[in-house]
Write a protein that holds these residues in place. Structure first.
Motif, PDB file in Angstrom:
ATOM      1  N   GLU A 123     -38.621   4.521 -28.670  1.00 41.23           N
ATOM      2  CA  GLU A 123     -37.809   4.637 -27.903  1.00 41.23           C
ATOM      3  C   GLU A 123     -37.172   3.848 -27.303  1.00 41.23           C
ATOM      4  N   SER A 144     -38.020  16.415 -19.071  1.00 39.83           N
ATOM      5  CA  SER A 144     -38.846  15.905 -19.727  1.00 39.83           C
ATOM      6  C   SER A 144     -40.581  16.432 -20.247  1.00 39.83           C
ATOM      7  N   ASP A 239     -33.100  10.710 -23.469  1.00 39.96           N
ATOM      8  CA  ASP A 239     -33.210  10.570 -24.854  1.00 39.96           C
ATOM      9  C   ASP A 239     -32.589  10.082 -25.113  1.00 39.96           C
TER      10      ASP A 239
END
Length: 364
Positions: A123, A144, A239
């Motif tokens: 990511e 998370s 995110d």
């Protein structure tokens, strides 16, 4: 029997006895050795490592290889003979078992942690690459993990979007902890969140998340040694929503150390021309969302893996430079990197052949 023959026989028997004893005498060590190396611009298992759809890509050439290290398993019992052989060998590294598996860590737990770190590094590699190219990436703060038997269990869930704590908007994961710890244990704290499913649906549709709700929890004491600190029992994370699809496909690899090479591979595929100029370049290093390159473990073994595969240049995290320079394989040039942008500039110099000013590593 002549004295010389007797002495030789006795010495031989003693040596055999020592070797036999060494085979059965176990020591608390494990072993690291060079692992597989994969070209991030190429394929693994017959499929491209970097898969991009929804955005124009360009042909690439050469190699941007990520490298790995093999380690012995958590239940491996090294004997003294193996340890001595490993210490003498150039292509292995014998280290304390606890270095590979901290006290109490099982093989399954280590594998799970490595998988999580690998996923997080992918990511960050995507974010760093797109940021380097000036392509906007949307980010949001989410739950998370939720700790079992904590105040948050059953009230917050992994994937919940965190908008605010006590009415104060959060912009970074660290904001959540700061706002919670303003309370004393036993006091209530109010989270404003969007449930995970609604948040995921909105991200998939490219729309703004709606349907936020307030969740009140009573804070608890943090476990020792920070027992005076208030907690709710979650880990906050970031995110990301990307403007097009990027997938990184590489099996049987864990840990965060391939982040830099993934991000460089993505930049190469998303821009005209070739970053490498057809040259064989390998490297390692973690990378964060801001493109900062961090240190990794097993640098000595990774250098050997890269040189054995044919690499001529090795992108080396600055904090690993001293150890790398102390034992660099012949024919491999170390290039010190601190940031994504710095690595990209180094590749420009390698590609053009103007390498006189490449940042180098030196042994202290």
């Amino acid at each position: 029997m002549p004295r010389r023959t007797l002495t030789l026989l006795t010495s031989t028997l003693v040596l055999i006895a020592l070797l036999c004893g060494g085979v059965f005498l176990t020591v608390p060590y494990g072993e690291m050795s060079p692992g597989p190396t994969v070209n991030t611009l190429g394929k693994s298992g017959g499929k491209p490592v970097l898969q991009i759809s929804g955005h124009k890509t360009y042909p690439t050439s050469g190699n941007l290889n990520m490298v790995t290290v093999r380690v012995t398993t958590a239940d491996y019992n090294m004997n003294l003979v193996e340890a001595v052989y490993g210490w003498l060998a150039h292509d292995t590294l014998v280290v304390p078992h606890n270095t590979l598996y901290p006290q109490g860590t099982t093989e399954q737990e280590s594998t799970q942690q490595n998988a999580e770190e690998f996923s997080e590094s992918q990511e960050s590699a995507k974010v760093a690459a797109l940021t380097e190219l000036g392509i906007p990436v949307k980010s949001r703060i989410v739950v998370s993990t939720v700790v079992k038997d904590s105040p948050a269990e059953g009230k917050l869930h992994a994937g919940d979007l965190i908008r605010a704590v006590d009415g104060t908007p959060v912009k970074e994961p660290t904001d959540v902890a700061k706002l919670v710890t303003k309370h004393k244990p036993g006091q209530d704290v109010v989270f404003t969140v969007v449930p995970a499913k609604a948040a995921a649906d909105a991200a998939k549709a490219g729309t703004e998340s709606k349907g936020s709700k307030k969740v009140t929890m009573t804070t608890a004491k943090a476990p020792a040694p920070d027992t005076g600190r208030a907690i709710v029992g979650i880990t906050a994370g970031t995110d990301h929503t990307f403007p097009f699809d990027i997938n990184i496909k590489l099996a049987d690899v864990g840990g965060p150390s391939a982040g830099l090479m993934f991000s460089l591979g993505l930049v190469d595929k998303l821009t005209p021309g070739s970053l490498t100029g057809g040259r064989f370049i390998a490297g390692t290093g973690t990378i964060d969302d801001q493109g900062q390159v961090g240190p990794i473990g097993g640098i000595e073994m990774k250098l050997i893996a890269a040189r054995n595969a044919g690499a001529r240049y090795f992108l080396t995290p600055a904090d690993n430079c001293s150890a790398a320079a102390a034992d660099t394989p012949s024919g491999l040039t170390l290039v010190k990197v601190k940031t994504m942008d710095g690595a990209k500039k180094a590749l420009d110099e390698i590609r053009t052949g103007d390498t006189a000013s490449l940042p180098s590593c030196s042994a202290k």
